[in-house]
Design a protein around this motif. Structure first.
Motif, PDB file in Angstrom:
ATOM      1  N   ALA A 168       0.829  -1.206   0.000  1.00  0.00           N
ATOM      2  CA  ALA A 168       0.000   0.000   0.000  1.00  0.00           C
ATOM      3  C   ALA A 168       0.864   1.257   0.000  1.00  0.00           C
ATOM      4  N   ARG A 169       1.926   1.241   0.792  1.00  0.00           N
ATOM      5  CA  ARG A 169       2.798   2.418   0.843  1.00  0.00           C
ATOM      6  C   ARG A 169       3.576   2.586  -0.462  1.00  0.00           C
ATOM      7  N   THR A 170       3.962   1.464  -1.081  1.00  0.00           N
ATOM      8  CA  THR A 170       4.657   1.540  -2.363  1.00  0.00           C
ATOM      9  C   THR A 170       3.757   2.150  -3.431  1.00  0.00           C
ATOM     10  N   LEU A 171       2.506   1.686  -3.494  1.00  0.00           N
ATOM     11  CA  LEU A 171       1.565   2.242  -4.462  1.00  0.00           C
ATOM     12  C   LEU A 171       1.322   3.722  -4.210  1.00  0.00           C
ATOM     13  N   SER A 172       1.184   4.104  -2.942  1.00  0.00           N
ATOM     14  CA  SER A 172       0.970   5.511  -2.620  1.00  0.00           C
ATOM     15  C   SER A 172       2.169   6.359  -3.013  1.00  0.00           C
ATOM     16  N   ALA A 173       3.383   5.831  -2.801  1.00  0.00           N
ATOM     17  CA  ALA A 173       4.592   6.584  -3.162  1.00  0.00           C
ATOM     18  C   ALA A 173       4.648   6.840  -4.660  1.00  0.00           C
TER      19      ALA A 173
END
Length: 315
Positions: free
Chosen positions: A125-130
């Motif tokens: 989720a954090r990778t996609l948000s980044a």
């Protein structure tokens, strides 16, 4: 909407907040008080007429509008920096930024981690948000559903393997099926993890009884417990077993696909293209055996169902 109130200062401050999703740390980086940052973000939200973040318990997360605003703010900052470089005749100072999870960094991207590449470590989720917010030029993650707003480039697909001691009777078999896990004591991630959920779902569908040996977060700790003979562990095929342990592919579990992720229209961006070239070179140099992504069934787009094991493991 009064666009005259949309200040570049507020946008820049929000971009820093989006990096941290924590008002205290963002305020410290900006050298302003936490209440002052709260005011900037609140006024920006009021100007746009949309919420920019949500609170889930003690954690903050960007809304879709918040991701758009953060991406716009970073793009604006990059354009301003390029403009000033042109004015002063200085060389551009853009640094490629890569986002990925623990497993990808440990077992896939070793040769890419070097000085000159900025790294973001986080779950899927954090990778996609980044990537969505423009904080990362490229992300690497396991996907069970392909996002509609991000370009997903297949990198490699790895089988699921059972890791067990070298002297375990199952090592006599060249490959395994779920039935071979009957009555096994398994080392598994915590209940909320995608790997745990998918593995339990597959075992339940096959009506395979099993017992919990221990819960462990991340491949290294799971392998450590397997080395201590606490139980057996199912891991991605890109994870090499340490000395004393052997891996056997479980052939009736689908492969786990890794993707490189970037915003649409950035395929020819030198930062994105350079990172992709380095990642592919790193994958060629790894000892892991992968299934060709071209022969694997790609995950569906958001409206489709997900495969029972395609999202397994710490990406």
């Amino acid at each position: 909407m009064d666009l005259s109130r949309l200040s570049t200062d507020a946008l820049a401050s929000f971009a820093v907040f989006a990096d941290h999703l924590n008002f205290t740390r963002a305020a410290e980086e900006l050298h302003i008080s936490q209440p002052a940052l709260h005011v900037k973000v609140r006024k920006l939200s009021e100007t746009l007429g949309r919420p920019l973040y949500t609170r889930r318990g003690r954690r903050l997360a960007l809304t879709s509008t918040g991701e758009l605003v953060a991406r716009f703010a970073r793009d604006l900052d990059a354009r301003m920096t390029a403009f000033l470089d042109d004015v002063h005749g200085t060389a551009p100072g853009r640094v490629p930024t890569l986002a990925a999870g623990e497993g990808a960094y440990l077992y896939l991207l070793g040769d890419v981690v070097r000085p000159g590449v900025r790294l973001i470590n986080g779950d899927r989720a954090r990778t996609l948000s980044a990537v969505r917010t423009g904080r990362a030029d490229l992300g690497v993650a396991v996907l069970d559903v392909l996002p509609a707003d991000i370009e997903a480039v297949p990198l490699a697909a790895y089988p699921q393997v059972l890791v067990l001691p070298d002297d375990h009777p199952l090592t006599a078999k060249p490959h395994l099926t779920l039935a071979d896990l009957a009555d096994a004591a398994l080392i598994v991630p915590p209940p909320a993890g995608p790997h745990r959920i998918a593995l339990e779902r597959a075992l339940r569908a096959a009506e395979i009884p099993w017992s919990l040996a221990v819960e462990a977060e991340g491949w290294p700790l799971m392998l450590h417990f397997a080395s201590l003979r606490v139980g057996l562990a199912v891991v991605n095929g890109c994870v090499p077993p340490p000395p004393g342990l052997t891996g056997r592919e479980i052939i009736d579990l689908p492969a786990v696909p890794y993707y490189a992720l970037h915003l649409p229209g950035r395929a020819d961006d030198p930062l994105v293209a350079g990172l992709l070239t380095d990642i592919r070179a790193s994958l060629r140099s790894t000892p892991c055996t992968s299934r060709s992504p071209s022969t694997s069934t790609p995950p569906p787009r958001p409206s489709g169902p997900s495969s029972p094991m395609s999202n397994a493991g710490p990406a």
